[in-house]
Scaffold this active site. Sequence first.
Site, short mmCIF file in Angstrom:
data_model
loop_
_atom_site.label_atom_id
_atom_site.label_comp_id
_atom_site.label_asym_id
_atom_site.label_seq_id
_atom_site.Cartn_x
_atom_site.Cartn_y
_atom_site.Cartn_z
N ILE A 49 0.83 -1.20 0.00
CA ILE A 49 0.00 0.00 0.00
C ILE A 49 0.87 1.25 0.00
O ILE A 49 1.58 1.54 0.97
CB ILE A 49 -0.95 0.00 1.22
CG1 ILE A 49 -1.73 -1.33 1.28
CG2 ILE A 49 -1.89 1.19 1.15
CD1 ILE A 49 -2.51 -1.67 0.02
N GLU A 50 0.80 1.99 -1.11
CA GLU A 50 1.63 3.18 -1.28
C GLU A 50 0.83 4.41 -1.68
O GLU A 50 1.39 5.48 -1.90
CB GLU A 50 2.72 2.89 -2.33
CG GLU A 50 3.58 1.68 -2.00
CD GLU A 50 4.63 1.40 -3.05
OE1 GLU A 50 5.21 2.37 -3.58
OE2 GLU A 50 4.89 0.22 -3.35
#
Length: 298
Positions: A152-153
């Site tokens: 998750i970025e």
Amino acid sequence: MAKNSNTFLSLISLLFLTFVATSHAGGIAIYWGQNGNEGTLAEACATGKYTHVIIAFLNKFGKGQTPEMNLAGHCNPSIPNSCTKFSSEIKGCQSKKIKVLVSIGGGIGSYSLSSIEDARNVSTFLWNTFLGGKSSSRPLGDAVLDGIDFDIELGSTQNWQHLAHFLKAYSRYGKKVYLGAAPQCPIPDKFLGTALQTGLFDFVWVQFYNNPPCQYNGNITNLVNSWNTWTRTVPTMKIFLGLPASTAAAGSGFIPADVLTSKILPVIKKTRKYGGVMLWSRFHDLQSGYSTSIIGSV
């Protein structure tokens, strides 16, 4: 002379046993799916070098969006049966005791979790589409993957812990659902910091690249200090050292194989949570042969 020899041999044996007791064996996790020139999943697993293969990415989901998967040049998941050819390859990898996960997120995409209910809905989709559930649309066919990886970025920084809880709860139906995560090395991670404190993640492959404050920069001190913070403060089973497989694989943070094997691994392998090394990605590893250079030391 014989007595002295026996004493010497006993000392060597003791030192060896001490090293074994404080050095933990690990594996190599690899991301696959983002370059059509990296070969098939079956070819990756046939090398015998990888213990975990992470299929990347499901990069659109949440907030009521129709989920979408991107597998670069391998196939087009939006076209029925375009990617189901990988079902038998996934099963083949699993028959070799290789854990196969699908990664959600990535550096490019449209994804977010707007609420707890949104997290529940995404978990239901993932269960039915990639894990042990049922769906008329399973892009990777009927293969039941081993788990879900959180890379998750982007998007929201909240509700990922709820998604982890919902996914882990599906383990009650028989097959354990493994959870992986790929946070950045600055701690706590902006997106996954709260989720990682749940203790629900089995594998955390921390990205020690594109992060100058905690990556290798010719000196191992910052990296080792960050590694020790991760192993001390994050309740997980195994932590992996996430690295680029070549200088072209990341903007910064590449570690020459000889430096990794002689200076870094001997230090971090002493920690109980050491799980091995994660590499980005199969394409770059295929080009550089990095995993071949380090596998005997991991």
